[in-house]
Design a protein around this motif. Sequence first.
Motif, PDB file in Angstrom:
ATOM      1  N   SER A  12      36.809 -51.395   0.604  1.00 49.16           N
ATOM      2  CA  SER A  12      37.452 -52.053  -0.529  1.00 49.16           C
ATOM      3  C   SER A  12      37.205 -51.241  -1.790  1.00 49.16           C
ATOM      4  CB  SER A  12      36.907 -53.472  -0.719  1.00 49.16           C
ATOM      5  OG  SER A  12      37.411 -54.030  -1.928  1.00 49.16           O
ATOM      6  N   LEU A  13      38.282 -50.999  -2.540  1.00 53.58           N
ATOM      7  CA  LEU A  13      38.169 -50.254  -3.789  1.00 53.58           C
ATOM      8  C   LEU A  13      38.351 -51.151  -5.009  1.00 53.58           C
ATOM      9  CD1 LEU A  13      40.133 -46.981  -2.880  1.00 53.58           C
ATOM     10  CD2 LEU A  13      37.699 -47.511  -2.586  1.00 53.58           C
ATOM     11  N   VAL A  14      38.173 -52.456  -4.824  1.00 58.11           N
ATOM     12  CA  VAL A  14      38.360 -53.427  -5.907  1.00 58.11           C
ATOM     13  C   VAL A  14      37.245 -54.470  -5.836  1.00 58.11           C
ATOM     14  CG1 VAL A  14      39.957 -55.044  -6.989  1.00 58.11           C
ATOM     15  CG2 VAL A  14      40.856 -53.107  -5.676  1.00 58.11           C
ATOM     16  N   PRO A  15      36.481 -54.667  -6.911  1.00 54.94           N
ATOM     17  CA  PRO A  15      35.358 -55.619  -6.868  1.00 54.94           C
ATOM     18  C   PRO A  15      35.739 -57.018  -6.402  1.00 54.94           C
ATOM     19  CG  PRO A  15      35.195 -54.240  -8.817  1.00 54.94           C
ATOM     20  CD  PRO A  15      36.520 -53.911  -8.180  1.00 54.94           C
ATOM     21  N   VAL A  67      26.398 -56.609  -0.355  1.00 59.68           N
ATOM     22  CA  VAL A  67      26.915 -55.255  -0.620  1.00 59.68           C
ATOM     23  C   VAL A  67      25.813 -54.241  -0.884  1.00 59.68           C
ATOM     24  CG1 VAL A  67      29.038 -56.229  -1.582  1.00 59.68           C
ATOM     25  CG2 VAL A  67      27.179 -55.578  -3.138  1.00 59.68           C
ATOM     26  N   ARG A  68      24.589 -54.696  -1.025  1.00 58.07           N
ATOM     27  CA  ARG A  68      23.501 -53.819  -1.462  1.00 58.07           C
ATOM     28  C   ARG A  68      23.400 -52.531  -0.652  1.00 58.07           C
ATOM     29  NH1 ARG A  68      18.269 -56.985  -2.399  1.00 58.07           N
ATOM     30  NH2 ARG A  68      19.536 -57.591  -4.202  1.00 58.07           N
ATOM     31  N   ASP A  69      23.522 -52.616   0.647  1.00 54.33           N
ATOM     32  CA  ASP A  69      23.330 -51.442   1.496  1.00 54.33           C
ATOM     33  C   ASP A  69      24.636 -50.783   1.927  1.00 54.33           C
ATOM     34  OD1 ASP A  69      20.545 -51.742   1.419  1.00 54.33           O
ATOM     35  OD2 ASP A  69      20.593 -53.203   3.068  1.00 54.33           O
ATOM     36  N   LEU A  70      25.754 -51.244   1.382  1.00 58.96           N
ATOM     37  CA  LEU A  70      27.030 -50.629   1.738  1.00 58.96           C
ATOM     38  C   LEU A  70      27.193 -49.289   1.027  1.00 58.96           C
ATOM     39  CD1 LEU A  70      29.730 -53.473   1.701  1.00 58.96           C
ATOM     40  CD2 LEU A  70      28.930 -52.154   3.671  1.00 58.96           C
ATOM     41  N   PRO A  71      27.690 -48.274   1.699  1.00 60.32           N
ATOM     42  CA  PRO A  71      27.927 -46.976   1.044  1.00 60.32           C
ATOM     43  C   PRO A  71      28.939 -47.100  -0.083  1.00 60.32           C
ATOM     44  CG  PRO A  71      27.995 -46.770   3.442  1.00 60.32           C
ATOM     45  CD  PRO A  71      27.964 -48.236   3.146  1.00 60.32           C
ATOM     46  N   LYS A  72      28.720 -46.317  -1.152  1.00 59.33           N
ATOM     47  CA  LYS A  72      29.629 -46.288  -2.289  1.00 59.33           C
ATOM     48  C   LYS A  72      30.508 -45.043  -2.202  1.00 59.33           C
ATOM     49  CE  LYS A  72      26.062 -48.385  -5.228  1.00 59.33           C
ATOM     50  NZ  LYS A  72      25.213 -48.166  -6.433  1.00 59.33           N
ATOM     51  N   VAL A  73      31.741 -45.197  -2.672  1.00 58.02           N
ATOM     52  CA  VAL A  73      32.679 -44.067  -2.630  1.00 58.02           C
ATOM     53  C   VAL A  73      33.187 -43.738  -4.034  1.00 58.02           C
ATOM     54  CG1 VAL A  73      33.393 -44.475  -0.254  1.00 58.02           C
ATOM     55  CG2 VAL A  73      34.611 -45.621  -2.121  1.00 58.02           C
ATOM     56  N   GLY A  74      32.331 -43.924  -5.029  1.00 53.86           N
ATOM     57  CA  GLY A  74      32.732 -43.652  -6.405  1.00 53.86           C
ATOM     58  C   GLY A  74      33.180 -44.904  -7.116  1.00 53.86           C
ATOM     59  N   GLY A  75      34.059 -44.722  -8.113  1.00 53.41           N
ATOM     60  CA  GLY A  75      34.549 -45.856  -8.884  1.00 53.41           C
ATOM     61  C   GLY A  75      35.949 -46.252  -8.474  1.00 53.41           C
ATOM     62  N   THR A  76      36.497 -47.246  -9.169  1.00 54.31           N
ATOM     63  CA  THR A  76      37.837 -47.714  -8.828  1.00 54.31           C
ATOM     64  C   THR A  76      38.898 -46.661  -9.131  1.00 54.31           C
ATOM     65  OG1 THR A  76      38.002 -48.786 -11.003  1.00 54.31           O
ATOM     66  CG2 THR A  76      37.253 -50.141  -9.162  1.00 54.31           C
ATOM     67  N   ILE A 113      33.204 -54.449   6.977  1.00 57.51           N
ATOM     68  CA  ILE A 113      33.271 -53.710   5.716  1.00 57.51           C
ATOM     69  C   ILE A 113      32.271 -52.558   5.765  1.00 57.51           C
ATOM     70  CG2 ILE A 113      33.077 -53.855   3.198  1.00 57.51           C
ATOM     71  CD1 ILE A 113      33.675 -56.850   3.458  1.00 57.51           C
ATOM     72  N   VAL A 114      32.767 -51.335   5.560  1.00 54.83           N
ATOM     73  CA  VAL A 114      31.905 -50.160   5.707  1.00 54.83           C
ATOM     74  C   VAL A 114      31.754 -49.369   4.406  1.00 54.83           C
ATOM     75  CG1 VAL A 114      32.429 -49.933   8.160  1.00 54.83           C
ATOM     76  CG2 VAL A 114      33.827 -48.699   6.472  1.00 54.83           C
ATOM     77  N   GLY A 115      32.450 -49.781   3.333  1.00 55.29           N
ATOM     78  CA  GLY A 115      32.333 -49.033   2.086  1.00 55.29           C
ATOM     79  C   GLY A 115      32.904 -49.807   0.921  1.00 55.29           C
ATOM     80  N   ARG A 116      32.529 -49.374  -0.279  1.00 63.25           N
ATOM     81  CA  ARG A 116      32.915 -50.069  -1.505  1.00 63.25           C
ATOM     82  C   ARG A 116      32.813 -49.099  -2.665  1.00 63.25           C
ATOM     83  NH1 ARG A 116      27.930 -51.651  -4.588  1.00 63.25           N
ATOM     84  NH2 ARG A 116      26.145 -50.957  -3.361  1.00 63.25           N
ATOM     85  N   LEU A 125      37.003 -38.873  -2.398  1.00 62.12           N
ATOM     86  CA  LEU A 125      37.771 -38.870  -1.157  1.00 62.12           C
ATOM     87  C   LEU A 125      36.986 -38.314   0.030  1.00 62.12           C
ATOM     88  CD1 LEU A 125      41.269 -37.781  -2.512  1.00 62.12           C
ATOM     89  CD2 LEU A 125      40.515 -40.077  -1.884  1.00 62.12           C
ATOM     90  N   ASP A 126      36.091 -37.389  -0.233  1.00 67.11           N
ATOM     91  CA  ASP A 126      35.284 -36.854   0.866  1.00 67.11           C
ATOM     92  C   ASP A 126      34.357 -37.926   1.435  1.00 67.11           C
ATOM     93  OD1 ASP A 126      36.425 -34.332   0.746  1.00 67.11           O
ATOM     94  OD2 ASP A 126      34.950 -33.588  -0.707  1.00 67.11           O
ATOM     95  N   ARG A 127      33.721 -38.692   0.545  1.00 69.58           N
ATOM     96  CA  ARG A 127      32.868 -39.791   1.019  1.00 69.58           C
ATOM     97  C   ARG A 127      33.688 -40.828   1.772  1.00 69.58           C
ATOM     98  NH1 ARG A 127      29.155 -41.260  -4.268  1.00 69.58           N
ATOM     99  NH2 ARG A 127      28.228 -39.197  -4.582  1.00 69.58           N
ATOM    100  N   LEU A 128      34.856 -41.129   1.231  1.00 68.01           N
ATOM    101  CA  LEU A 128      35.718 -42.119   1.874  1.00 68.01           C
ATOM    102  C   LEU A 128      36.129 -41.648   3.261  1.00 68.01           C
ATOM    103  CD1 LEU A 128      37.346 -44.755   1.658  1.00 68.01           C
ATOM    104  CD2 LEU A 128      39.187 -43.428   0.617  1.00 68.01           C
ATOM    105  N   ARG A 129      36.535 -40.404   3.383  1.00 66.89           N
ATOM    106  CA  ARG A 129      36.957 -39.852   4.667  1.00 66.89           C
ATOM    107  C   ARG A 129      35.818 -39.909   5.695  1.00 66.89           C
ATOM    108  NH1 ARG A 129      38.353 -35.495   2.848  1.00 66.89           N
ATOM    109  NH2 ARG A 129      40.631 -35.656   2.714  1.00 66.89           N
TER     110      ARG A 129
END
Length: 281
Positions: free
Chosen positions: A24-27, A56-65, A42-45, A70-74
């Motif tokens: 999810s890329l939206v809070p 959400v504490r331990d979910l990987p982050k992929v930057g901001g909104t 859910i694997v990322g935020r 994109l590399d982390r997301l991929r």
Amino acid sequence: MKHTLRDASGVDHVPAGGTVRIVSLVPSLTELLFALGLGPQIVGRTGFCTAPAEAVRDLPKVGGTKDVNLDRLRALAPTHVVVNIDENTRETVEAMRAFVPHIVVTHPCAPEDNFALYALLGSIFGRQSQAAALGDALRAALDEVARTAWPVRQVIYCIWQDPWMTVSRDTYISRMLALVNWQTWPASDADLAACGGGNCVRPPAPGTRYPAFRWQGDVVQATDLILLSTEPYRFTEQHCDALERQTGTPVALIDGAMVSWYGSRAIEGVRALAAFARAWS
């Protein structure tokens, strides 16, 4: 018949099958996905997705909104990424299409749009009963607010300063405030155009949804209440005190998440807005 699996970009989705990995890329949508019982999928935020805090504490982050890595997301190999037209950039979404099988685009513009949002995500991810329960709770909250005859109040809802920025009437925030009969300035592009002659920060473009402005006499005089939101700019009571001295108009600090977050937060938000409006009536 309405397509419950058609997203805001006009794409028709199919029910998710097999292994489902959601980013999810939206809070507010992250919170909604958890409310639908999709936590295990859910694997990322983004770094702004902070609710529900424990989940959400331990979910990987992929930057901001708006600056998604994109590399982390991929690397997370998502099957589905959930985005929003206002929150995420078109460039990001188009880049993701090269490696994300399913991108779900959302764009709620009014509290009532949450019913379709619940149905969309519930239908895609097999959570129809949870979506229906959220819809029932939102309907009850909206019906409760509608039973009150709210007096009309003219308000300016501020989301930023330097430059000062507000919301137009075709935004989710403005339509939330309209539930308690609070009418936001500007009412139209004509109001923005009338703010010309060097008084605006920049000439407003037609259809501007989050216009910049400067405080001027006729705008302030027509305003009953100025609202400073706690997000995205972190306004505080100190800002309220300073602006009230500057304008001579009552200024209140308002919880921005309760007014601007669609999804499951909208249920609590509608009730919180009603309580806030009663306190300022």
